[in-house]
Write a protein that holds these residues in place. Structure first.
Motif, PDB file in Angstrom:
ATOM      1  N   VAL A   1     -30.301-102.280 -19.301  1.00 41.26           N
ATOM      2  CA  VAL A   1     -29.170-101.970 -20.171  1.00 41.26           C
ATOM      3  C   VAL A   1     -28.279-100.901 -19.541  1.00 41.26           C
ATOM      4  O   VAL A   1     -28.747 -99.967 -18.894  1.00 41.26           O
ATOM      5  CB  VAL A   1     -29.664-101.527 -21.567  1.00 41.26           C
ATOM      6  CG1 VAL A   1     -30.457-100.222 -21.492  1.00 41.26           C
ATOM      7  CG2 VAL A   1     -28.508-101.408 -22.540  1.00 41.26           C
ATOM      8  N   THR A   2     -26.974-101.052 -19.752  1.00 46.51           N
ATOM      9  CA  THR A   2     -25.998-100.106 -19.223  1.00 46.51           C
ATOM     10  C   THR A   2     -25.963 -98.845 -20.094  1.00 46.51           C
ATOM     11  O   THR A   2     -25.744 -98.927 -21.309  1.00 46.51           O
ATOM     12  CB  THR A   2     -24.598-100.742 -19.184  1.00 46.51           C
ATOM     13  OG1 THR A   2     -24.635-101.901 -18.343  1.00 46.51           O
ATOM     14  CG2 THR A   2     -23.570 -99.754 -18.632  1.00 46.51           C
ATOM     15  N   LEU A   3     -26.158 -97.697 -19.471  1.00 46.24           N
ATOM     16  CA  LEU A   3     -26.112 -96.412 -20.165  1.00 46.24           C
ATOM     17  C   LEU A   3     -25.091 -95.508 -19.482  1.00 46.24           C
ATOM     18  O   LEU A   3     -24.921 -95.561 -18.269  1.00 46.24           O
ATOM     19  CB  LEU A   3     -27.486 -95.739 -20.149  1.00 46.24           C
ATOM     20  CG  LEU A   3     -28.638 -96.524 -20.776  1.00 46.24           C
ATOM     21  CD1 LEU A   3     -29.961 -95.814 -20.515  1.00 46.24           C
ATOM     22  CD2 LEU A   3     -28.421 -96.685 -22.283  1.00 46.24           C
ATOM     23  N   ASN A   4     -24.421 -94.686 -20.269  1.00 45.84           N
ATOM     24  CA  ASN A   4     -23.518 -93.686 -19.700  1.00 45.84           C
ATOM     25  C   ASN A   4     -23.495 -92.458 -20.607  1.00 45.84           C
ATOM     26  O   ASN A   4     -24.092 -92.449 -21.682  1.00 45.84           O
ATOM     27  CB  ASN A   4     -22.103 -94.259 -19.497  1.00 45.84           C
ATOM     28  CG  ASN A   4     -21.489 -94.766 -20.786  1.00 45.84           C
ATOM     29  OD1 ASN A   4     -21.398 -94.042 -21.778  1.00 45.84           O
ATOM     30  ND2 ASN A   4     -21.063 -96.032 -20.790  1.00 45.84           N
ATOM     31  N   LEU A   5     -22.795 -91.425 -20.165  1.00 45.50           N
ATOM     32  CA  LEU A   5     -22.803 -90.153 -20.880  1.00 45.50           C
ATOM     33  C   LEU A   5     -22.082 -90.203 -22.227  1.00 45.50           C
ATOM     34  O   LEU A   5     -22.258 -89.315 -23.057  1.00 45.50           O
ATOM     35  CB  LEU A   5     -22.174 -89.066 -20.001  1.00 45.50           C
ATOM     36  CG  LEU A   5     -22.940 -88.721 -18.714  1.00 45.50           C
ATOM     37  CD1 LEU A   5     -22.179 -87.686 -17.894  1.00 45.50           C
ATOM     38  CD2 LEU A   5     -24.342 -88.215 -19.045  1.00 45.50           C
ATOM     39  N   LYS A   6     -21.258 -91.247 -22.440  1.00 39.94           N
ATOM     40  CA  LYS A   6     -20.529 -91.352 -23.705  1.00 39.94           C
ATOM     41  C   LYS A   6     -21.388 -91.895 -24.834  1.00 39.94           C
ATOM     42  O   LYS A   6     -21.015 -91.813 -26.001  1.00 39.94           O
ATOM     43  CB  LYS A   6     -19.304 -92.253 -23.514  1.00 39.94           C
ATOM     44  CG  LYS A   6     -18.260 -91.685 -22.554  1.00 39.94           C
ATOM     45  CD  LYS A   6     -17.077 -92.627 -22.435  1.00 39.94           C
ATOM     46  CE  LYS A   6     -16.028 -92.067 -21.475  1.00 39.94           C
ATOM     47  NZ  LYS A   6     -14.862 -92.994 -21.338  1.00 39.94           N
ATOM     48  N   ILE A   7     -22.536 -92.456 -24.497  1.00 36.23           N
ATOM     49  CA  ILE A   7     -23.399 -93.078 -25.498  1.00 36.23           C
ATOM     50  C   ILE A   7     -24.096 -91.998 -26.334  1.00 36.23           C
ATOM     51  O   ILE A   7     -24.750 -91.110 -25.788  1.00 36.23           O
ATOM     52  CB  ILE A   7     -24.435 -93.990 -24.829  1.00 36.23           C
ATOM     53  CG1 ILE A   7     -23.725 -95.201 -24.204  1.00 36.23           C
ATOM     54  CG2 ILE A   7     -25.505 -94.441 -25.814  1.00 36.23           C
ATOM     55  CD1 ILE A   7     -24.600 -96.036 -23.314  1.00 36.23           C
ATOM     56  N   LYS A   8     -23.957 -92.094 -27.642  1.00 33.15           N
ATOM     57  CA  LYS A   8     -24.525 -91.101 -28.553  1.00 33.15           C
ATOM     58  C   LYS A   8     -25.656 -91.652 -29.411  1.00 33.15           C
ATOM     59  O   LYS A   8     -26.573 -90.905 -29.790  1.00 33.15           O
ATOM     60  CB  LYS A   8     -23.426 -90.541 -29.466  1.00 33.15           C
ATOM     61  CG  LYS A   8     -22.253 -89.915 -28.728  1.00 33.15           C
ATOM     62  CD  LYS A   8     -22.695 -88.742 -27.858  1.00 33.15           C
ATOM     63  CE  LYS A   8     -21.496 -88.126 -27.145  1.00 33.15           C
ATOM     64  NZ  LYS A   8     -21.923 -87.064 -26.181  1.00 33.15           N
ATOM     65  N   ASN A   9     -25.590 -92.940 -29.752  1.00 37.95           N
ATOM     66  CA  ASN A   9     -26.567 -93.518 -30.674  1.00 37.95           C
ATOM     67  C   ASN A   9     -27.031 -94.882 -30.175  1.00 37.95           C
ATOM     68  O   ASN A   9     -26.209 -95.769 -29.897  1.00 37.95           O
ATOM     69  CB  ASN A   9     -25.966 -93.669 -32.072  1.00 37.95           C
ATOM     70  CG  ASN A   9     -25.671 -92.335 -32.722  1.00 37.95           C
ATOM     71  OD1 ASN A   9     -26.589 -91.603 -33.088  1.00 37.95           O
ATOM     72  ND2 ASN A   9     -24.396 -92.007 -32.854  1.00 37.95           N
ATOM     73  N   ILE A  10     -28.355 -95.052 -30.078  1.00 32.48           N
ATOM     74  CA  ILE A  10     -28.965 -96.293 -29.613  1.00 32.48           C
ATOM     75  C   ILE A  10     -29.917 -96.800 -30.687  1.00 32.48           C
ATOM     76  O   ILE A  10     -30.655 -96.026 -31.294  1.00 32.48           O
ATOM     77  CB  ILE A  10     -29.740 -96.071 -28.298  1.00 32.48           C
ATOM     78  CG1 ILE A  10     -28.791 -95.592 -27.184  1.00 32.48           C
ATOM     79  CG2 ILE A  10     -30.467 -97.341 -27.855  1.00 32.48           C
ATOM     80  CD1 ILE A  10     -29.506 -95.203 -25.895  1.00 32.48           C
TER      81      ILE A  10
END
Length: 239
Positions: A35-44
């Motif tokens: 899965v693609t993750l980056n620093l903008k992601i806050k909630n999974i």
């Protein structure tokens, strides 16, 4: 029988399992590494989190808040214990709930990313269901099918949010058709092979809610060498 073990090569993570239930497999290791993750992601959100394998691995890759939802109480208990044992309560929250009920309680557009290792097999007249209720729910579309999964994703994902799942290649056409039915555009696809010169037995696919058309096919991933050991690429997922 309940046991606690290191989570494969993750020497700083331990996980509770029960040998009478459906233990996690390589699928649950591949997905959080795909899965693609980056620093903008806050909630999974991890749907059908089992004993929290995917949330635990994701916690080593992101500082985002991770929510896991597990319908089976005994499996949920294992997940809670695993999260508490690893002192990750500040980042991971586990709910014992049917994901359809959970979806109705949560505001729309709440999550940046959804992951799911869903049941692979349809319920048909000729289906030979395993006697264990834990394995039935894990393997067969009793509590969750593709239609409900992507309907939930459409509601809970933010615009351009991502859903990534692991599944079986023989259902690829149905997966893509169902994604597009709910305005989720397939963006990345990878086939996983047990060895060189063998047919793919796993697929990883990622889609974007209201995303622009354009599907990227990633290079094939081989999981095992001829001697049965994991390939270097798979071994890298354990470090």
């Amino acid at each position: 029988m309940k046991t606690i073990n290191y989570l494969l090569g993750y020497e700083n993570l331990k996980i509770y399992q029960d040998t009478d239930m459906f233990n996690f497999s390589l699928d649950s290791i591949l997905l959080p590494n795909f899965v693609t993750l980056n620093l903008k992601i806050k909630n999974i959100l991890d749907i059908g989190c089992g004993n929290a394998v995917i949330p635990l691995i994701l916690s080593k890759k992101t500082s985002a808040k991770i929510v896991g939802v597990e319908i089976q109480k005994e499996v949920y208990d294992l997940a809670k214990e695993s999260v508490e044992y690893n002192h990750l309560n500040h980042q991971i929250e586990i709910f014992n709930e049917d994901i359809c009920n959970f979806c109705n309680k949560v505001e729309s557009d709440s999550f940046d990313v959804i992951t799911c290792n869903p049941p692979f097999f349809k319920i048909e007249n000729q289906s030979h269901l395993n006697e264990s209720p834990y394995k039935i729910i894990a393997r067969h579309e009793v509590a969750l099918n593709l239609n409900s999964l992507f309907s939930i994703a459409k509601k809970l994902l933010k615009n351009n949010g991502t859903i990534a799942i692991v599944h079986r290649p023989e259902r690829l056409v149905e997966i893509i058709e169902t994604m597009k039915k709910y305005n989720i555009e397939p963006k990345r696809l990878q086939f996983v092979y047990p060895r060189q010169n063998q047919d793919a037995n796993i697929l990883l696919i990622e889609g974007s809610k209201n995303g622009k058309p354009g599907l990227k096919i990633l290079p094939p991933l081989y999981t095992h060498e001829e001697d049965g050991t994991y390939t270097k690429e798979v071994q890298s997922y354990f470090s």
